[in-house]
Design a protein around this motif. Structure first.
Motif, PDB file in Angstrom:
ATOM      1  N   ALA A 136       0.869  -1.197  -0.024  1.00 29.12           N
ATOM      2  CA  ALA A 136       0.043  -0.027  -0.077  1.00 29.12           C
ATOM      3  C   ALA A 136       0.807   1.175   0.151  1.00 29.12           C
ATOM      4  CB  ALA A 136      -0.862  -0.104   1.284  1.00 29.12           C
ATOM      5  N   ALA A 137       1.951   1.284   0.940  1.00 26.40           N
ATOM      6  CA  ALA A 137       2.923   2.458   1.072  1.00 26.40           C
ATOM      7  C   ALA A 137       3.386   2.519  -0.343  1.00 26.40           C
ATOM      8  CB  ALA A 137       3.933   2.225   1.943  1.00 26.40           C
ATOM      9  N   SER A 138       3.865   1.488  -0.991  1.00 26.39           N
ATOM     10  CA  SER A 138       4.707   1.755  -2.317  1.00 26.39           C
ATOM     11  C   SER A 138       3.591   2.413  -3.218  1.00 26.39           C
ATOM     12  CB  SER A 138       5.203   0.184  -2.637  1.00 26.39           C
ATOM     13  OG  SER A 138       5.586   0.032  -3.822  1.00 26.39           O
ATOM     14  N   VAL A 139       2.224   1.620  -3.335  1.00 27.45           N
ATOM     15  CA  VAL A 139       1.575   2.112  -4.508  1.00 27.45           C
ATOM     16  C   VAL A 139       1.104   3.424  -4.134  1.00 27.45           C
ATOM     17  CG1 VAL A 139      -0.976   1.884  -4.968  1.00 27.45           C
ATOM     18  CG2 VAL A 139       0.555  -0.166  -4.977  1.00 27.45           C
ATOM     19  N   ALA A 140       0.956   4.063  -2.918  1.00 21.96           N
ATOM     20  CA  ALA A 140       0.604   5.247  -2.788  1.00 21.96           C
ATOM     21  C   ALA A 140       1.765   6.236  -3.468  1.00 21.96           C
ATOM     22  CB  ALA A 140       0.663   5.398  -1.185  1.00 21.96           C
ATOM     23  N   PRO A 164      -0.698   7.663   1.686  1.00 25.82           N
ATOM     24  CA  PRO A 164      -1.046   6.243   2.257  1.00 25.82           C
ATOM     25  C   PRO A 164      -2.403   5.912   2.450  1.00 25.82           C
ATOM     26  CG  PRO A 164       1.168   7.049   2.963  1.00 25.82           C
ATOM     27  CD  PRO A 164       0.517   8.161   2.500  1.00 25.82           C
ATOM     28  N   GLU A 165      -2.933   6.830   3.288  1.00 27.78           N
ATOM     29  CA  GLU A 165      -4.242   6.486   3.787  1.00 27.78           C
ATOM     30  C   GLU A 165      -5.224   6.162   3.034  1.00 27.78           C
ATOM     31  OE1 GLU A 165      -1.807   8.788   4.857  1.00 27.78           O
ATOM     32  OE2 GLU A 165      -3.455  10.292   5.271  1.00 27.78           O
ATOM     33  N   HIS A 166      -5.153   6.622   1.572  1.00 28.17           N
ATOM     34  CA  HIS A 166      -5.956   6.448   0.460  1.00 28.17           C
ATOM     35  C   HIS A 166      -5.705   5.220  -0.299  1.00 28.17           C
ATOM     36  CE1 HIS A 166      -6.439  11.210   0.899  1.00 28.17           C
ATOM     37  NE2 HIS A 166      -7.357  10.482   1.736  1.00 28.17           N
ATOM     38  N   VAL A 167      -4.954   4.341  -0.056  1.00 22.49           N
ATOM     39  CA  VAL A 167      -4.713   2.962  -0.500  1.00 22.49           C
ATOM     40  C   VAL A 167      -5.209   2.046   0.378  1.00 22.49           C
ATOM     41  CG1 VAL A 167      -3.326   1.569  -1.724  1.00 22.49           C
ATOM     42  CG2 VAL A 167      -2.816   3.885  -2.070  1.00 22.49           C
ATOM     43  N   ARG A 168      -6.132   1.102  -0.071  1.00 20.36           N
ATOM     44  CA  ARG A 168      -6.507   0.041   0.760  1.00 20.36           C
ATOM     45  C   ARG A 168      -6.072  -1.199   0.219  1.00 20.36           C
ATOM     46  NH1 ARG A 168     -10.788   2.061   3.776  1.00 20.36           N
ATOM     47  NH2 ARG A 168      -9.400   2.212   5.678  1.00 20.36           N
ATOM     48  N   ALA A 169      -5.216  -1.856   1.126  1.00 19.72           N
ATOM     49  CA  ALA A 169      -4.641  -3.134   0.476  1.00 19.72           C
ATOM     50  C   ALA A 169      -5.067  -4.209   1.226  1.00 19.72           C
ATOM     51  CB  ALA A 169      -3.115  -3.053   0.364  1.00 19.72           C
ATOM     52  N   SER A 170      -5.482  -5.305   0.587  1.00 18.39           N
ATOM     53  CA  SER A 170      -5.779  -6.822   1.160  1.00 18.39           C
ATOM     54  C   SER A 170      -5.169  -8.074   0.576  1.00 18.39           C
ATOM     55  CB  SER A 170      -7.265  -6.884   1.525  1.00 18.39           C
ATOM     56  OG  SER A 170      -7.800  -7.406   0.247  1.00 18.39           O
ATOM     57  N   VAL A 171      -4.564  -8.739   1.371  1.00 20.41           N
ATOM     58  CA  VAL A 171      -3.954  -9.982   0.942  1.00 20.41           C
ATOM     59  C   VAL A 171      -4.657 -11.310   1.177  1.00 20.41           C
ATOM     60  CG1 VAL A 171      -1.668 -11.324   0.882  1.00 20.41           C
ATOM     61  CG2 VAL A 171      -1.434  -8.695   0.902  1.00 20.41           C
ATOM     62  N   ALA A 172      -4.839 -11.957   0.173  1.00 18.47           N
ATOM     63  CA  ALA A 172      -5.545 -13.291   0.476  1.00 18.47           C
ATOM     64  C   ALA A 172      -4.630 -14.439   0.069  1.00 18.47           C
ATOM     65  CB  ALA A 172      -7.122 -13.316  -0.299  1.00 18.47           C
ATOM     66  N   ARG A 173      -5.205 -15.803   0.147  1.00 16.35           N
ATOM     67  CA  ARG A 173      -4.071 -16.650  -0.141  1.00 16.35           C
ATOM     68  C   ARG A 173      -3.508 -16.419  -1.539  1.00 16.35           C
ATOM     69  NH1 ARG A 173      -4.294 -22.657  -1.468  1.00 16.35           N
ATOM     70  NH2 ARG A 173      -2.285 -23.168  -0.561  1.00 16.35           N
ATOM     71  N   SER A 174      -4.102 -16.110  -2.388  1.00 19.49           N
ATOM     72  CA  SER A 174      -3.518 -16.158  -4.020  1.00 19.49           C
ATOM     73  C   SER A 174      -3.787 -14.836  -4.562  1.00 19.49           C
ATOM     74  CB  SER A 174      -3.820 -17.293  -4.753  1.00 19.49           C
ATOM     75  OG  SER A 174      -5.184 -17.174  -5.032  1.00 19.49           O
ATOM     76  N   ARG A 175      -4.409 -13.905  -3.970  1.00 17.49           N
ATOM     77  CA  ARG A 175      -4.577 -12.671  -4.470  1.00 17.49           C
ATOM     78  C   ARG A 175      -4.716 -11.330  -3.734  1.00 17.49           C
ATOM     79  NH1 ARG A 175     -10.231 -13.781  -5.829  1.00 17.49           N
ATOM     80  NH2 ARG A 175     -10.605 -12.121  -4.451  1.00 17.49           N
ATOM     81  N   MET A 176      -3.903 -10.337  -4.249  1.00 19.64           N
ATOM     82  CA  MET A 176      -3.720  -9.072  -3.579  1.00 19.64           C
ATOM     83  C   MET A 176      -4.790  -8.052  -4.090  1.00 19.64           C
ATOM     84  SD  MET A 176      -0.285  -6.942  -2.410  1.00 19.64           S
ATOM     85  CE  MET A 176       0.567  -7.559  -3.991  1.00 19.64           C
ATOM     86  N   SER A 177      -5.538  -7.373  -3.215  1.00 19.59           N
ATOM     87  CA  SER A 177      -5.992  -6.174  -4.171  1.00 19.59           C
ATOM     88  C   SER A 177      -5.820  -4.876  -3.515  1.00 19.59           C
ATOM     89  CB  SER A 177      -7.673  -6.542  -4.085  1.00 19.59           C
ATOM     90  OG  SER A 177      -8.117  -6.110  -2.639  1.00 19.59           O
ATOM     91  N   LEU A 178      -5.633  -4.125  -4.410  1.00 23.23           N
ATOM     92  CA  LEU A 178      -5.284  -2.870  -3.904  1.00 23.23           C
ATOM     93  C   LEU A 178      -6.206  -1.742  -4.489  1.00 23.23           C
ATOM     94  CD1 LEU A 178      -1.544  -3.345  -5.076  1.00 23.23           C
ATOM     95  CD2 LEU A 178      -2.078  -2.593  -2.790  1.00 23.23           C
ATOM     96  N   ARG A 179      -6.677  -0.886  -3.800  1.00 22.56           N
ATOM     97  CA  ARG A 179      -7.737  -0.042  -3.951  1.00 22.56           C
ATOM     98  C   ARG A 179      -7.184   1.457  -3.887  1.00 22.56           C
ATOM     99  NH1 ARG A 179     -12.793  -0.278  -5.542  1.00 22.56           N
ATOM    100  NH2 ARG A 179     -14.250   1.612  -5.264  1.00 22.56           N
ATOM    101  N   ILE A 180      -7.303   2.208  -4.824  1.00 23.82           N
ATOM    102  CA  ILE A 180      -6.693   3.505  -4.654  1.00 23.82           C
ATOM    103  C   ILE A 180      -7.867   4.519  -4.591  1.00 23.82           C
ATOM    104  CG2 ILE A 180      -5.256   5.240  -5.670  1.00 23.82           C
ATOM    105  CD1 ILE A 180      -3.731   2.846  -7.158  1.00 23.82           C
TER     106      ILE A 180
END
Lengths: 192, 208
Positions: free
Chosen positions: A121-125, A132-148
Protein backbone atom coordinates in the motif's frame (compact mmCIF):
# COMPACT_ATOMS: atom_id res chain seq x y z
CA UNK A 1 18.08 -33.76 9.54
CA UNK A 2 18.71 -32.68 6.01
CA UNK A 3 18.55 -28.90 5.66
CA UNK A 4 15.98 -28.73 2.88
CA UNK A 5 13.59 -31.06 4.68
CA UNK A 6 14.09 -29.14 7.89
CA UNK A 7 13.29 -25.86 6.16
CA UNK A 8 10.21 -27.28 4.53
CA UNK A 9 9.07 -28.51 7.90
CA UNK A 10 9.74 -25.13 9.48
CA UNK A 11 7.86 -23.34 6.70
CA UNK A 12 4.89 -25.62 7.17
CA UNK A 13 4.87 -25.12 10.91
CA UNK A 14 5.04 -21.38 10.60
CA UNK A 15 2.29 -21.08 7.99
CA UNK A 16 -0.27 -23.43 9.49
CA UNK A 17 -2.02 -23.35 12.83
CA UNK A 18 -0.92 -25.98 15.31
CA UNK A 19 -4.40 -26.14 16.88
CA UNK A 20 -2.71 -26.13 20.27
CA UNK A 21 -5.21 -23.71 21.75
CA UNK A 22 -8.45 -25.58 21.03
CA UNK A 23 -6.81 -28.94 21.73
CA UNK A 24 -5.52 -27.72 25.08
CA UNK A 25 -8.95 -26.32 25.90
CA UNK A 26 -10.49 -29.73 25.23
CA UNK A 27 -7.85 -31.51 27.31
CA UNK A 28 -8.30 -29.11 30.23
CA UNK A 29 -12.08 -29.53 30.08
CA UNK A 30 -11.82 -33.30 30.02
CA UNK A 31 -9.35 -33.19 32.91
CA UNK A 32 -11.68 -31.01 34.98
CA UNK A 33 -14.58 -33.38 34.37
CA UNK A 34 -12.34 -36.30 35.28
CA UNK A 35 -11.25 -34.59 38.51
CA UNK A 36 -14.84 -33.89 39.47
CA UNK A 37 -15.92 -37.45 38.61
CA UNK A 38 -13.05 -38.90 40.61
CA UNK A 39 -13.74 -36.74 43.67
CA UNK A 40 -17.46 -37.46 43.60
CA UNK A 41 -16.90 -41.19 43.15
CA UNK A 42 -14.44 -41.31 46.04
CA UNK A 43 -16.96 -39.48 48.23
CA UNK A 44 -19.59 -42.00 47.18
CA UNK A 45 -17.29 -44.88 48.06
CA UNK A 46 -16.56 -43.35 51.44
CA UNK A 47 -20.23 -42.79 52.18
CA UNK A 48 -19.84 -39.04 52.35
CA UNK A 49 -22.33 -36.60 50.86
CA UNK A 50 -21.64 -35.55 47.30
CA UNK A 51 -20.23 -32.14 46.43
CA UNK A 52 -22.61 -31.53 43.58
CA UNK A 53 -24.17 -34.81 42.65
CA UNK A 54 -22.77 -38.34 42.41
CA UNK A 55 -21.97 -39.25 38.79
CA UNK A 56 -24.39 -42.19 38.54
CA UNK A 57 -27.19 -39.99 39.94
CA UNK A 58 -26.23 -37.28 37.48
CA UNK A 59 -26.68 -39.65 34.56
CA UNK A 60 -30.05 -40.76 35.89
CA UNK A 61 -31.19 -37.19 36.40
CA UNK A 62 -30.04 -36.26 32.91
CA UNK A 63 -31.90 -39.18 31.36
CA UNK A 64 -35.08 -38.38 33.26
CA UNK A 65 -34.82 -34.71 32.39
CA UNK A 66 -34.29 -35.59 28.77
CA UNK A 67 -37.45 -37.63 28.68
CA UNK A 68 -39.48 -35.06 30.58
CA UNK A 69 -38.42 -31.86 28.84
CA UNK A 70 -38.02 -32.61 25.15
CA UNK A 71 -37.72 -29.10 23.77
CA UNK A 72 -34.75 -27.83 25.80
CA UNK A 73 -33.10 -31.22 25.46
CA UNK A 74 -33.46 -31.17 21.70
CA UNK A 75 -32.06 -27.66 21.62
CA UNK A 76 -29.15 -28.65 23.83
CA UNK A 77 -28.59 -31.68 21.61
CA UNK A 78 -28.53 -29.53 18.50
CA UNK A 79 -26.08 -27.12 20.08
CA UNK A 80 -23.85 -29.99 21.11
CA UNK A 81 -23.91 -31.47 17.62
CA UNK A 82 -22.97 -28.09 16.20
CA UNK A 83 -20.07 -27.71 18.60
CA UNK A 84 -18.92 -31.22 17.76
CA UNK A 85 -18.99 -30.41 14.06
CA UNK A 86 -16.98 -27.25 14.68
CA UNK A 87 -14.30 -29.27 16.47
CA UNK A 88 -14.22 -31.83 13.68
CA UNK A 89 -13.86 -29.01 11.18
CA UNK A 90 -10.98 -27.55 13.18
CA UNK A 91 -9.35 -30.95 13.12
CA UNK A 92 -9.74 -31.50 9.39
CA UNK A 93 -9.27 -28.03 7.93
CA UNK A 94 -5.69 -27.02 7.14
CA UNK A 95 -5.77 -23.90 9.29
CA UNK A 96 -3.56 -21.78 7.08
CA UNK A 97 -2.29 -18.74 8.84
CA UNK A 98 -2.44 -15.42 7.09
CA UNK A 99 1.13 -15.34 5.92
CA UNK A 100 3.25 -16.01 2.91
CA UNK A 101 6.75 -17.36 2.77
CA UNK A 102 9.80 -17.90 0.64
CA UNK A 103 12.97 -19.89 1.12
CA UNK A 104 16.47 -18.70 0.60
CA UNK A 105 19.72 -20.59 0.99
CA UNK A 106 20.12 -19.25 4.45
CA UNK A 107 16.68 -19.04 5.97
CA UNK A 108 12.97 -19.58 5.72
CA UNK A 109 11.33 -16.18 5.45
CA UNK A 110 7.77 -15.84 6.64
CA UNK A 111 5.86 -12.57 6.30
CA UNK A 112 2.49 -11.74 7.84
CA UNK A 113 -0.08 -10.78 5.22
CA UNK A 114 -0.80 -7.60 7.10
CA UNK A 115 2.80 -6.52 6.73
CA UNK A 116 2.82 -7.41 3.03
CA UNK A 117 -0.41 -5.49 2.50
CA UNK A 118 0.73 -2.32 4.21
CA UNK A 119 4.09 -2.39 2.50
CA UNK A 120 2.50 -2.70 -0.93
CA UNK A 121 0.00 0.00 0.00
CA UNK A 122 2.80 2.41 0.88
CA UNK A 123 4.63 1.64 -2.32
CA UNK A 124 1.49 2.07 -4.44
CA UNK A 125 0.68 5.34 -2.69
CA UNK A 126 4.06 6.68 -3.67
CA UNK A 127 3.75 5.69 -7.33
CA UNK A 128 0.16 6.92 -7.56
CA UNK A 129 1.07 10.10 -5.74
CA UNK A 130 -1.67 9.82 -3.16
CA UNK A 131 -1.46 9.72 0.59
CA UNK A 132 -0.89 6.25 2.08
CA UNK A 133 -4.24 6.43 3.87
CA UNK A 134 -5.96 6.53 0.48
CA UNK A 135 -4.75 3.12 -0.57
CA UNK A 136 -6.54 0.06 0.73
CA UNK A 137 -4.58 -3.17 0.44
CA UNK A 138 -5.68 -6.65 1.34
CA UNK A 139 -3.86 -9.91 0.89
CA UNK A 140 -5.63 -13.24 0.55
CA UNK A 141 -4.12 -16.61 -0.16
CA UNK A 142 -3.44 -16.08 -3.85
CA UNK A 143 -4.80 -12.63 -4.52
CA UNK A 144 -3.79 -9.19 -3.47
CA UNK A 145 -6.12 -6.33 -4.09
CA UNK A 146 -5.19 -2.70 -3.96
CA UNK A 147 -7.77 0.03 -4.08
CA UNK A 148 -6.73 3.59 -4.66
CA UNK A 149 -8.90 6.57 -3.83
CA UNK A 150 -7.56 9.32 -6.02
CA UNK A 151 -7.38 12.99 -5.22
CA UNK A 152 -9.95 14.85 -7.25
CA UNK A 153 -8.29 16.62 -10.07
CA UNK A 154 -5.20 14.42 -10.22
CA UNK A 155 -5.77 11.23 -12.17
CA UNK A 156 -3.84 8.13 -11.22
CA UNK A 157 -1.47 6.46 -13.65
CA UNK A 158 -2.91 2.99 -13.22
CA UNK A 159 -0.55 1.39 -15.71
CA UNK A 160 2.48 2.61 -13.82
CA UNK A 161 1.02 1.39 -10.55
CA UNK A 162 0.26 -2.03 -11.98
CA UNK A 163 3.72 -2.32 -13.40
CA UNK A 164 5.33 -1.41 -10.09
CA UNK A 165 3.13 -3.90 -8.22
CA UNK A 166 3.90 -6.71 -10.65
CA UNK A 167 7.61 -6.10 -10.48
CA UNK A 168 7.56 -6.05 -6.70
CA UNK A 169 5.56 -9.24 -6.54
CA UNK A 170 8.15 -10.78 -8.79
CA UNK A 171 11.04 -9.65 -6.66
CA UNK A 172 9.39 -10.64 -3.38
CA UNK A 173 8.70 -14.10 -4.80
CA UNK A 174 6.32 -15.19 -2.08
CA UNK A 175 4.53 -18.51 -1.93
CA UNK A 176 1.67 -19.11 -2.57
CA UNK A 177 2.09 -16.91 -5.62
CA UNK A 178 0.12 -13.69 -5.53
CA UNK A 179 -1.93 -12.23 -8.33
CA UNK A 180 -2.64 -8.57 -7.99
CA UNK A 181 -5.65 -6.47 -8.76
CA UNK A 182 -5.38 -2.72 -8.76
CA UNK A 183 -8.54 -0.66 -8.82
CA UNK A 184 -9.04 3.06 -8.67
CA UNK A 185 -12.08 4.27 -6.79
CA UNK A 186 -14.51 6.37 -8.69
CA UNK A 187 -14.86 9.00 -6.02
CA UNK A 188 -12.08 11.46 -5.63
CA UNK A 189 -11.03 12.94 -2.34
CA UNK A 190 -10.99 16.68 -2.16
CA UNK A 191 -7.99 18.47 -0.76
CA UNK A 192 -5.44 16.60 1.39
CA UNK B 1 7.38 -23.88 15.84
CA UNK B 2 7.77 -25.93 19.00
CA UNK B 3 7.48 -29.66 19.37
CA UNK B 4 3.75 -29.69 19.91
CA UNK B 5 2.44 -32.72 18.09
CA UNK B 6 0.12 -31.24 15.52
CA UNK B 7 -1.34 -34.55 14.47
CA UNK B 8 -2.17 -35.37 18.09
CA UNK B 9 -3.84 -31.98 18.54
CA UNK B 10 -6.06 -32.58 15.58
CA UNK B 11 -6.77 -36.15 16.63
CA UNK B 12 -7.91 -34.91 20.05
CA UNK B 13 -10.17 -32.34 18.43
CA UNK B 14 -11.64 -34.87 16.02
CA UNK B 15 -12.23 -37.41 18.77
CA UNK B 16 -13.89 -34.98 21.10
CA UNK B 17 -15.91 -33.59 18.21
CA UNK B 18 -17.21 -37.08 17.45
CA UNK B 19 -18.05 -37.63 21.13
CA UNK B 20 -20.00 -34.37 21.18
CA UNK B 21 -21.85 -35.23 17.99
CA UNK B 22 -22.76 -38.64 19.40
CA UNK B 23 -23.91 -37.08 22.68
CA UNK B 24 -25.93 -34.47 20.85
CA UNK B 25 -27.57 -37.08 18.63
CA UNK B 26 -28.54 -39.16 21.66
CA UNK B 27 -29.94 -36.11 23.40
CA UNK B 28 -31.93 -35.24 20.30
CA UNK B 29 -33.13 -38.85 19.99
CA UNK B 30 -34.21 -38.92 23.62
CA UNK B 31 -36.05 -35.66 23.21
CA UNK B 32 -37.80 -36.46 19.97
CA UNK B 33 -38.51 -40.18 20.07
CA UNK B 34 -40.53 -41.52 22.98
CA UNK B 35 -39.35 -45.09 22.52
CA UNK B 36 -35.71 -44.06 22.43
CA UNK B 37 -36.27 -42.03 25.58
CA UNK B 38 -37.72 -44.98 27.46
CA UNK B 39 -34.98 -47.37 26.31
CA UNK B 40 -32.32 -44.85 27.30
CA UNK B 41 -33.74 -44.08 30.74
CA UNK B 42 -34.18 -47.73 31.64
CA UNK B 43 -30.60 -48.47 30.59
CA UNK B 44 -29.26 -45.56 32.62
CA UNK B 45 -31.27 -46.60 35.67
CA UNK B 46 -29.90 -50.13 35.42
CA UNK B 47 -26.31 -48.91 35.10
CA UNK B 48 -26.75 -46.54 38.01
CA UNK B 49 -28.11 -49.33 40.15
CA UNK B 50 -25.05 -51.36 39.37
CA UNK B 51 -22.79 -48.47 40.31
CA UNK B 52 -24.49 -46.99 43.33
CA UNK B 53 -26.38 -49.91 44.75
CA UNK B 54 -29.92 -48.58 44.43
CA UNK B 55 -31.59 -46.76 41.59
CA UNK B 56 -32.00 -43.17 42.66
CA UNK B 57 -31.25 -42.89 46.34
CA UNK B 58 -27.66 -42.07 47.27
CA UNK B 59 -27.02 -45.16 49.33
CA UNK B 60 -23.56 -46.57 49.35
CA UNK B 61 -22.23 -49.95 48.29
CA UNK B 62 -25.68 -51.50 48.21
CA UNK B 63 -24.93 -54.15 45.65
CA UNK B 64 -21.80 -56.24 46.16
CA UNK B 65 -20.20 -55.36 42.85
CA UNK B 66 -20.77 -51.63 43.05
CA UNK B 67 -17.63 -50.76 44.97
CA UNK B 68 -15.56 -52.44 42.29
CA UNK B 69 -17.13 -50.42 39.48
CA UNK B 70 -16.76 -47.23 41.43
CA UNK B 71 -13.11 -47.99 42.03
CA UNK B 72 -12.68 -48.58 38.32
CA UNK B 73 -14.27 -45.20 37.68
CA UNK B 74 -11.88 -43.49 40.07
CA UNK B 75 -8.88 -45.18 38.47
CA UNK B 76 -10.01 -44.11 35.02
CA UNK B 77 -10.47 -40.57 36.25
CA UNK B 78 -6.96 -40.51 37.72
CA UNK B 79 -5.47 -41.91 34.52
CA UNK B 80 -7.23 -39.26 32.48
CA UNK B 81 -6.01 -36.44 34.71
CA UNK B 82 -2.42 -37.67 34.65
CA UNK B 83 -2.54 -38.05 30.87
CA UNK B 84 -3.92 -34.54 30.56
CA UNK B 85 -1.17 -33.03 32.69
CA UNK B 86 1.52 -34.89 30.78
CA UNK B 87 0.01 -33.74 27.52
CA UNK B 88 -0.12 -30.10 28.55
CA UNK B 89 3.49 -30.17 29.62
CA UNK B 90 4.44 -31.95 26.40
CA UNK B 91 3.00 -29.08 24.36
CA UNK B 92 5.69 -26.72 25.53
CA UNK B 93 8.62 -28.92 24.66
CA UNK B 94 11.06 -28.04 21.99
CA UNK B 95 11.73 -24.54 23.18
CA UNK B 96 15.27 -24.15 24.36
CA UNK B 97 17.49 -21.36 25.56
CA UNK B 98 20.62 -22.75 23.97
CA UNK B 99 21.34 -21.58 20.48
CA UNK B 100 24.51 -23.50 19.98
CA UNK B 101 26.25 -26.22 21.86
CA UNK B 102 29.62 -27.20 20.61
CA UNK B 103 31.94 -29.59 22.27
CA UNK B 104 35.51 -28.51 21.94
CA UNK B 105 37.58 -31.62 21.39
CA UNK B 106 41.19 -31.93 20.44
CA UNK B 107 41.34 -34.48 17.61
CA UNK B 108 44.75 -35.60 18.70
CA UNK B 109 43.80 -37.15 21.99
CA UNK B 110 40.02 -37.31 21.49
CA UNK B 111 39.33 -35.88 24.89
CA UNK B 112 36.47 -33.49 25.34
CA UNK B 113 37.79 -30.38 26.88
CA UNK B 114 34.46 -28.75 27.41
CA UNK B 115 31.32 -27.50 25.80
CA UNK B 116 30.83 -24.13 24.28
CA UNK B 117 27.28 -23.07 24.88
CA UNK B 118 25.85 -19.97 23.34
CA UNK B 119 22.67 -18.71 24.83
CA UNK B 120 19.88 -17.56 22.60
CA UNK B 121 19.90 -14.19 24.36
CA UNK B 122 23.27 -13.54 22.78
CA UNK B 123 21.81 -14.09 19.35
CA UNK B 124 18.96 -11.75 20.13
CA UNK B 125 21.28 -9.08 21.41
CA UNK B 126 23.71 -9.18 18.52
CA UNK B 127 21.01 -9.25 15.86
CA UNK B 128 19.18 -6.44 17.64
CA UNK B 129 22.30 -4.35 17.60
CA UNK B 130 23.08 -5.14 14.00
CA UNK B 131 19.60 -4.12 12.94
CA UNK B 132 19.21 -1.11 15.23
CA UNK B 133 20.30 1.23 12.47
CA UNK B 134 17.23 0.47 10.39
CA UNK B 135 14.32 2.66 11.31
CA UNK B 136 11.89 0.29 9.60
CA UNK B 137 12.66 -2.40 12.12
CA UNK B 138 11.03 -1.75 15.46
CA UNK B 139 12.20 -4.80 17.33
CA UNK B 140 13.93 -8.16 17.12
CA UNK B 141 13.18 -11.28 19.17
CA UNK B 142 15.02 -14.56 18.85
CA UNK B 143 13.83 -17.93 20.11
CA UNK B 144 15.46 -21.31 19.71
CA UNK B 145 13.70 -24.59 19.11
CA UNK B 146 14.92 -28.13 18.85
CA UNK B 147 13.47 -29.87 15.84
CA UNK B 148 14.33 -33.41 14.88
CA UNK B 149 17.77 -33.28 16.36
CA UNK B 150 18.76 -29.85 15.10
CA UNK B 151 18.40 -26.52 16.76
CA UNK B 152 16.63 -23.87 14.74
CA UNK B 153 16.34 -20.18 15.43
CA UNK B 154 13.20 -18.20 14.94
CA UNK B 155 13.95 -14.55 14.45
CA UNK B 156 10.89 -12.32 14.78
CA UNK B 157 11.27 -8.90 13.32
CA UNK B 158 8.67 -6.23 13.98
CA UNK B 159 8.21 -4.07 10.90
CA UNK B 160 7.05 -0.48 10.92
CA UNK B 161 3.76 -0.01 9.16
CA UNK B 162 4.19 0.45 5.44
CA UNK B 163 7.82 -0.61 5.52
CA UNK B 164 8.95 -2.82 2.63
CA UNK B 165 8.65 -6.32 4.03
CA UNK B 166 10.88 -8.07 1.51
CA UNK B 167 13.63 -5.58 2.08
CA UNK B 168 13.41 -6.03 5.85
CA UNK B 169 13.71 -9.79 5.41
CA UNK B 170 16.75 -9.39 3.20
CA UNK B 171 18.43 -7.00 5.61
CA UNK B 172 17.78 -9.40 8.48
CA UNK B 173 19.14 -12.27 6.46
CA UNK B 174 22.31 -10.29 5.83
CA UNK B 175 22.67 -9.65 9.55
CA UNK B 176 22.23 -13.36 10.20
CA UNK B 177 24.93 -14.19 7.64
CA UNK B 178 27.28 -11.76 9.33
CA UNK B 179 26.52 -13.40 12.65
CA UNK B 180 27.25 -16.81 11.08
CA UNK B 181 30.71 -15.57 10.15
CA UNK B 182 31.35 -14.29 13.63
CA UNK B 183 30.11 -17.50 15.17
CA UNK B 184 31.69 -19.88 12.76
CA UNK B 185 28.57 -22.01 12.46
CA UNK B 186 25.36 -21.71 10.47
CA UNK B 187 22.25 -22.37 12.52
CA UNK B 188 19.05 -23.09 10.57
CA UNK B 189 16.90 -20.01 10.86
CA UNK B 190 13.41 -18.79 10.21
CA UNK B 191 12.92 -15.07 9.79
CA UNK B 192 9.44 -13.93 10.63
CA UNK B 193 8.28 -10.42 9.74
CA UNK B 194 5.35 -9.29 11.81
CA UNK B 195 3.57 -6.11 12.67
CA UNK B 196 3.37 -5.06 16.28
CA UNK B 197 0.76 -2.96 18.00
CA UNK B 198 3.11 -0.03 17.95
CA UNK B 199 3.71 -0.63 14.30
CA UNK B 200 0.03 -0.38 13.60
CA UNK B 201 -0.55 2.85 15.46
CA UNK B 202 2.76 4.54 14.63
CA UNK B 203 3.41 6.81 11.71
CA UNK B 204 3.68 4.82 8.53
CA UNK B 205 6.97 4.97 6.71
CA UNK B 206 6.97 7.28 3.76
CA UNK B 207 8.28 5.54 0.68
CA UNK B 208 10.66 7.78 -1.19
Amino acid sequence: MNRVRLYRRMARRETHSSRSVPATAVVVLVALVAVWTGVETVLLLLGRPALLIAPPMALVAAADLGAAAPVPTAAAGAATILLGLVLIALALLPGRRRRHHRMTDRAVIVIDDRVTASSFAASVASVARVRPEHVRASVARSRMSLRITPQSGSPVDVAAVRQRVESRIGSEDLRPALRSRVTVGPNGVVGG
Amino acid sequence: MNGANRVANRAILALFGLVLVAAGLSAAAVALDRKAAMAWTSRVHAASRRLAGTGGAASVAGAPGSAFWLAVLVTCAVVVVVAAVVWIVWQRRGRTSTAVRRSAALPADRRRTGDVVIDVAVAEQSLSEALSAYSEILGVRVAAFRMRGSTALKISVVARRGAPAGHIATVTERAVLAWDNALGVEIPACIEVVSGIRARTGTPARVR
